[in-house]
Each structure stands twice: as structure tokens, then as C-alpha cells.
Scaffold this motif. Structure first.
Motif, mmCIF file in Angstrom:
data_model
loop_
_atom_site.group_PDB
_atom_site.id
_atom_site.type_symbol
_atom_site.label_atom_id
_atom_site.label_comp_id
_atom_site.label_asym_id
_atom_site.label_seq_id
_atom_site.Cartn_x
_atom_site.Cartn_y
_atom_site.Cartn_z
ATOM 1 N N VAL A 1 1.713 1.649 2.533
ATOM 2 C CA VAL A 1 1.727 0.815 1.313
ATOM 3 C C VAL A 1 1.343 -0.640 1.574
ATOM 4 C CG1 VAL A 1 3.227 -0.162 -0.483
ATOM 5 C CG2 VAL A 1 3.267 2.294 -0.011
ATOM 6 N N PRO A 2 1.824 -1.281 2.643
ATOM 7 C CA PRO A 2 1.426 -2.682 2.870
ATOM 8 C C PRO A 2 -0.079 -2.867 3.062
ATOM 9 C CG PRO A 2 3.350 -2.124 4.192
ATOM 10 C CD PRO A 2 2.853 -0.846 3.608
ATOM 11 N N PHE A 3 -0.787 -1.785 3.409
ATOM 12 C CA PHE A 3 -2.222 -1.889 3.661
ATOM 13 C C PHE A 3 -3.058 -1.639 2.406
ATOM 14 C CE2 PHE A 3 -0.245 -1.018 7.722
ATOM 15 C CZ PHE A 3 -0.856 -1.958 8.549
ATOM 16 N N THR B 1 -3.361 -3.581 0.139
ATOM 17 C CA THR B 1 -3.956 -4.883 -0.217
ATOM 18 C C THR B 1 -4.579 -5.580 1.002
ATOM 19 O OG1 THR B 1 -1.783 -5.924 0.079
ATOM 20 C CG2 THR B 1 -2.379 -5.234 -2.164
ATOM 21 N N HIS B 2 -4.889 -4.820 2.025
ATOM 22 C CA HIS B 2 -5.503 -5.391 3.226
ATOM 23 C C HIS B 2 -6.839 -6.032 2.880
ATOM 24 C CE1 HIS B 2 -7.265 -5.545 7.293
ATOM 25 N NE2 HIS B 2 -6.021 -5.474 7.747
ATOM 26 N N VAL C 1 6.704 4.369 -5.486
ATOM 27 C CA VAL C 1 5.885 3.172 -5.209
ATOM 28 C C VAL C 1 4.685 3.139 -6.162
ATOM 29 C CG1 VAL C 1 6.583 2.899 -2.797
ATOM 30 C CG2 VAL C 1 4.682 4.433 -3.356
ATOM 31 N N ARG D 1 -8.144 -0.357 3.374
ATOM 32 C CA ARG D 1 -7.438 -0.025 2.134
ATOM 33 C C ARG D 1 -7.684 1.443 1.768
ATOM 34 N NH1 ARG D 1 -9.696 -5.022 0.496
ATOM 35 N NH2 ARG D 1 -10.913 -4.173 -1.257
ATOM 36 N N SER E 1 2.412 0.061 -6.647
ATOM 37 C CA SER E 1 1.412 -0.208 -5.606
ATOM 38 C C SER E 1 0.150 0.616 -5.830
ATOM 39 C CB SER E 1 1.993 0.091 -4.223
ATOM 40 O OG SER E 1 3.073 -0.773 -3.930
ATOM 41 N N HIS F 1 0.022 -3.228 12.651
ATOM 42 C CA HIS F 1 -0.227 -4.447 11.865
ATOM 43 C C HIS F 1 -1.139 -5.439 12.583
ATOM 44 C CE1 HIS F 1 2.437 -3.599 8.465
ATOM 45 N NE2 HIS F 1 3.187 -2.967 9.355
ATOM 46 N N ALA G 1 -5.727 3.725 4.167
ATOM 47 C CA ALA G 1 -4.292 3.675 3.875
ATOM 48 C C ALA G 1 -3.959 4.528 2.653
ATOM 49 C CB ALA G 1 -3.862 2.228 3.653
ATOM 50 N N SER H 1 5.444 4.956 3.553
ATOM 51 C CA SER H 1 6.055 3.634 3.731
ATOM 52 C C SER H 1 5.251 2.775 4.707
ATOM 53 C CB SER H 1 7.500 3.780 4.226
ATOM 54 O OG SER H 1 7.541 4.478 5.461
#
Length: 446
Positions: free
Chosen positions: A327-329, A331-332, A356, A338, A359, A300, A341, A324
Motif C-alpha cells: 500500500v505505501p508504494f 503513491t511511489h 484499504v 506503483r 488507497s 523501502h 505494487a 500491507s
């Protein structure tokens, strides 16, 4: 002096042939360590008169006393004047390169990659490295006698380090006999680790010092005193010098590099961390699991796309749950991250990706086309009915396949099982005209 060197080369050629009896060295299968018959002296002089030149003495003696082409670096040496990738009409003109980078140069070649030959003043083509890469001998000017590598596609060139042809050729034999790494022979400094260490110590500029360390990467092993020296330089130096010492140690002495890897992974310098990740990938694949915690902690904090790519490769190879983690990336702020990811997340099982789905659908609406395409490709193996509505929206926006959206959606629709055209028309809403059209084509071809 040159006579003695020719005799040494003759002996070393036999030793190289025995060492590489399997012809494993790059290009050896084409020349099999055999030289052609020597060139008669009168033919050499006739060539020189025809072109108004005098060939460098070492090269001329090689041709007339050892062989007119045959065994040599890469795919071997051409016979004099044969198989030229360049015109020889300017061979007597001065060769004047100008620097384009570290050792990279641009030749004064005229023509284009589509020409059968090009005019390069002051050069003669003595062999090929394969593809568009050629080996030249400088015939005129201050670099007379040196060997030059040229990419004929773009004119970029590299002047080898040896002072003249015979030294370059003998170095090839020495490295073959010593089982040095043969990829891109001649593009790093020659010598063993002790000789390169001496060069490093005597150098007054950082460029030469870096080249001395980089030259060690071709070696099969290091002497213990060289390992101690490199560890010491890693500890007291910074920047590219420290990173080059690190590269050599991780490649040739990985058992002694674990602590150094952790130093660079915790470095505030982005280039240090990237170097550590590259070396783990290339040189320490068996040891990478020991650094799982450090790599996860970096995930991160890395905003450089190349660093993120190596980081995710390492974590994926370790068997980490990439979906897992990725997924947070989606929307990087960096679109390349992106994409990476989504690519890594796409390797998860279909049922996991279905959990997911929101997403992925959000990624399909990304403002960057390549991210949307990566999201589509990541959806392989999923049969999710609500995707059909998303596909319809994309197909409405992309009426042609210019950006490969339609072909990717068509491929994804093949995972949806319909027993017949009637079954599809019953299950797929009439409002999804574009989706129904693609499905009709697929079902009609069955």
C-alpha cells in the motif's frame, strides 16, 4: 587430421545417442541422433560449381563421409542446400558482419521478416534453432568455416566460438555426453570448469574473463578447486566479474553461497543487489527464506523497477503479507513501481482489500493510465458499493474500450449480485448512467 576428427565424431555420436536415450536434449526428438546417408562427392562438386564456391573442408567432409544432414544441435542439420531460409544467390559474396554489442552482430541480409527468404551474402543455412532462429555456415571471408546463429526477424546474429564446423559439432556431442545444460547451445564458451578457469587466467581482457565464467553456468557441477577459485575471485574482484562468479556459485554450489548472497544484498551497488535477488529467485528457491530480514529491509530503498519486481516476488513467495507491504508504494514516484505494487496487492483476499479501499480509489485517479488499469485489475473479488461511483467517473472519461478500462470495469461489475434488472435499478442510483448501462447488458444476457 580432419579424418581423425570425423572418426572421433562418429564414435561420440553413438555415445551421445546412448546417453540421451530418452531424447531429452532440446530438439533430439526430431533427429533421434540419426544421420542421413552421406552425400555423393559428385553431387557436392556439382553444388559447388553451380554456386561458384568451395565449401569449407570440414563441413564438406562431414557431408560426404558422415551424413548429408540429420543429427546435430537444436533440430539437427539440413541436407546440403535444402530448407533454406535464405537465398543462395549471394553465397559466393564476402560475408562482412559488423558488431552491434557483446557478440551480437547484424548480418548484411536484405529483405524483411515478411519475405519467404532473404539474401545473406557468404552464408548457407545448415539448420534451425526453432522459430525465427537459423544456423548458418560462413562460406566466404575471414570467418569462413565458422557457424553463425541468426534471428531472421531482425537480422541480429551471434558468431559461435569454435574455429570451424567440426569443432562446433564435436562440442555439441561432448556437452550432450557430459549432460551439460543444452539451452542455447553454442552461445557461451565451451569447456569444463577447469578448462574455463585456464581460459580466465590466461585472458588479458575483461570480456574474455567474463565469458569464461559465464560458460560455467551450463555445467552440471564444479570441481572443488573451481569452487575455491570462484570464491576467491568473488572476494578480490568487483563489477561484472564478481557478479559472474556469484552467479555460477549460486547456481551450482548454493550451499556455499549464503554468505556471498548477504554481501551483495548489502552492497551499495544497485546491480549487485539485483543480481543477488535474481539468483535467489532462479537458483536458490529453497534457501530464500533465510534472507527475509535483508529483503524486507531493502523494500523501502529500492527505486529500480526491476529490483522492486524481484524483491516483491521473493517476499510474496515467502508468504509475507503483501497488501500491507504494498500500500505505501501506491503513491511511489516511479509509475512502474506503483503498477507492480498494485499487482502484488491485488492477490490479497477481497475482505482485506476492502479495508484499504481509500488507497485503491486514490490509485484509480493516478495520472498514468497503466497505473489506473493496474488498480482496476487489483480490485477483483471486491463488492464495494462506493466503487460504483468511481467506476461511473472512469466510464464517463473512457467512452470506448481503447485502453481496456470499460472491459475491466465490466468484469468487476459481475461480482455485484443483482437478482433481476428491477433489483439492479432499485439499488443503483439513476445518476450512474454508464454503470447501469453495463449492468443492463449483463443482466439482459442472463
Amino acid at each position: 587430421m580432419l579424418k581423425d576428427q570425423l572418426n572421433t565424431i562418429r564414435q561420440k555420436l553413438e555415445r551421445a545417442k546412448k546417453r540421451d536415450s530418452a531424447l531429452a536434449v532440446f530438439g533430439a526428438y526430431s533427429h533421434k541422433y540419426q544421420l542421413n546417408a552421406p552425400l555423393p562427392v559428385e553431387k557436392l562438386h556439382a553444388f559447388e560449381r553451380e554456386h561458384g564456391i568451395v565449401l569449407p573442408e570440414g563441413y564438406a567432409m562431414f557431408l560426404t563421409e558422415l551424413g548429408n544432414g540429420g543429427a546435430g544441435p537444436y533440430y539437427g542439420l539440413y541436407a546440403l542446400g535444402e530448407e533454406q531460409a535464405i537465398e543462395l544467390d549471394l553465397i559466393g559474396e564476402p560475408y562482412k558482419p559488423f558488431l552491434m554489442g557483446e557478440n551480437a552482430q547484424s548480418t548484411d541480409c536484405e529483405g524483411s521478416a515478411t519475405d519467404e527468404t532473404e539474401s545473406c551474402p557468404g552464408l548457407i543455412n545448415i539448420g534451425t534453432q526453432g522459430c525465427s532462429y537459423e544456423m548458418m555456415l560462413v562460406v566466404t571471408g575471414e570467418h569462413r568455416g565458422k557457424v553463425l546463429y541468426i534471428n531472421m526477424d531482425d537480422g541480429q546474429s551471434f558468431m559461435t566460438y569454435e574455429e570451424h564446423f567440426l569443432n562446433w559439432y564435436e562440442r555439441w556431442l561432448d556437452e550432450t555426453i557430459a549432460s551439460y545444460e543444452d539451452a542455447w547451445f553454442g552461445m557461451s564458451r565451451g569447456g569444463n570448469d577447469l578448462e574455463l578457469t585456464a581460459l580466465y587466467r590466461s585472458a588479458t581482457d575483461e570480456k574474455t574473463r567474463s565469458e569464461a565464467l559465464q560458460g560455467m553456468l551450463k555445467l552440471p557441477h564444479l570441481a572443488e578447486e573451481s569452487v575455491i577459485f570462484l570464491i576467491g575471485e568473488f572476494r578480490v574482484c568487483s563489477g561484472e566479474i564478481r557478479r559472474n562468479a556469484f552467479r555460477v556459485l549460486t547456481k551450482l554450489c548454493p550451499s556455499q553461497a549464503e554468505g556471498l548472497v548477504r554481501v551483495l544484498l548489502h552492497s551499495p551497488d544497485e546491480e549487485d543487489r539485483l543480481t543477488a535477488m535474481k539468483c535467489l529467485t532462479w537458483y536458490m528457491p529453497q534457501e530464500k527464506h533465510r534472507f527475509k530480514d535483508e529483503l524486507l529491509a531493502l523494500l523501502h530503498h529500492e527505486n529500480n523497477p526491476e529490483s522492486f519486481r524481484f524483491l516483491t516476488m521473493l517476499l510474496s513467495d515467502m508468504g509475507q503479507p503483501m497488501l500491507s507491504l504494498m500500500v505505501p508504494f501506491f503513491t511511489h514516484s516511479n509509475s512502474e513501481i506503483r503498477q507492480q505494487a498494485l499487482f502484488k496487492a491485488g492477490g490479497a483476499a477481497g475482505e482485506e482489500k476492502a479495508q484499504v479501499m481509500d488507497s485503491f480509489i486514490e490509485a484509480l485517479e493516478d495520472p498514468v493510465m497503466m497505473v489506473r488499469l493496474s488498480a482496476l485489475q487489483a480490485l477483483n473479488g471486491i463488492q464495494e458499493t462506493r466503487l460504483l461511483h468511481v467506476f461511473e467517473g472512469l466510464l464517463q472519461k473512457h467512452k470506448t474500450n481503447k485502453e481496456y478500462v470499460r472491459s475491466n470495469i465490466s468484469s468487476l461489475l459481475q461480482t455485484f449480485v443483482f437478482h433481476s434488472l428491477a433489483h439492479m435499478e432499485q439499488e443503483v442510483p439513476e445518476s450512474l448512467t454508464q454503470v447501469r448501462g453495463l449492468l443492463r447488458k449483463q443482466l439482459g444476457s442472463l
